[in-house]
Design an enzyme around this catalytic site. Structure first.
Site, PDB file in Angstrom:
ATOM      1  N   GLY A  19       0.795  -1.220   0.000  1.00 54.87           N
ATOM      2  CA  GLY A  19       0.000   0.000   0.000  1.00 54.87           C
ATOM      3  C   GLY A  19       0.828   1.272   0.000  1.00 54.87           C
ATOM      4  CB  CYS A  20       4.201   2.099   0.854  1.00 44.89           C
ATOM      5  SG  CYS A  20       3.712   1.987   2.581  1.00 44.89           S
TER       6      CYS A  20
END
Length: 144
Positions: free
Chosen positions: A60-61
């Site tokens: 998710g980064c």
């Protein structure tokens, strides 16, 4: 415990958040705060190369972010790194808040502090989402 894990200062998570807020208030603008974040990231303990893989990657980064932990007794100690300098500084802030806490303490920390510190408004949407992904990863570890 390896030297890569962050040991907490003698303060609660709320006190750590308040101290970070006070530190940010010393700077006139976000350019100076970004420089400060970069400095914090540069001062993180070395993150072993063998941990820089998918097993420790935070999903998710936008940047590559890795997070590992150690548990001693009922406390969790975290280590982290990124390939992006500002993100590395954000990791340093999160580890300062979360490392050395019990699962109960970690799960009680309201992630709203990200907005309260002004980070959510000062970061790109992708970076803000990445910070929340890191918080969720830490909370997930504590909730196991």
């Amino acid at each position: 415990m390896s030297g890569s894990f962050i040991l907490p200062e003698e303060q609660s998570a709320v006190e750590a958040i308040d101290a970070i807020r006070d530190e940010f208030d010393l700077f006139d603008d976000w350019t100076q705060r970004y420089r400060y974040l970069i400095e914090l990231g540069n001062n993180l303990p070395a993150f072993p190369v063998e941990w820089q893989n998918d097993k420790f990657r935070v999903v998710g980064c936008q940047s590559q972010v890795w997070l590992n932990y150690s548990r001693e007794g009922n406390k969790y100690y975290f280590a982290g790194s990124s390939d992006a300098v500002i993100v590395k500084g954000l990791i340093a802030l999160l580890l300062r808040i979360y490392s050395g806490r019990t699962a109960e303490e970690i799960l009680k920390i309201d992630p709203e502090f990200v907005k309260d510190l002004g980070l959510a408004g000062a970061l790109s949407a992708n970076r803000s989402n990445g910070v929340m992904s890191m918080v969720k990863a830490i909370q997930h570890i504590a909730s196991r």
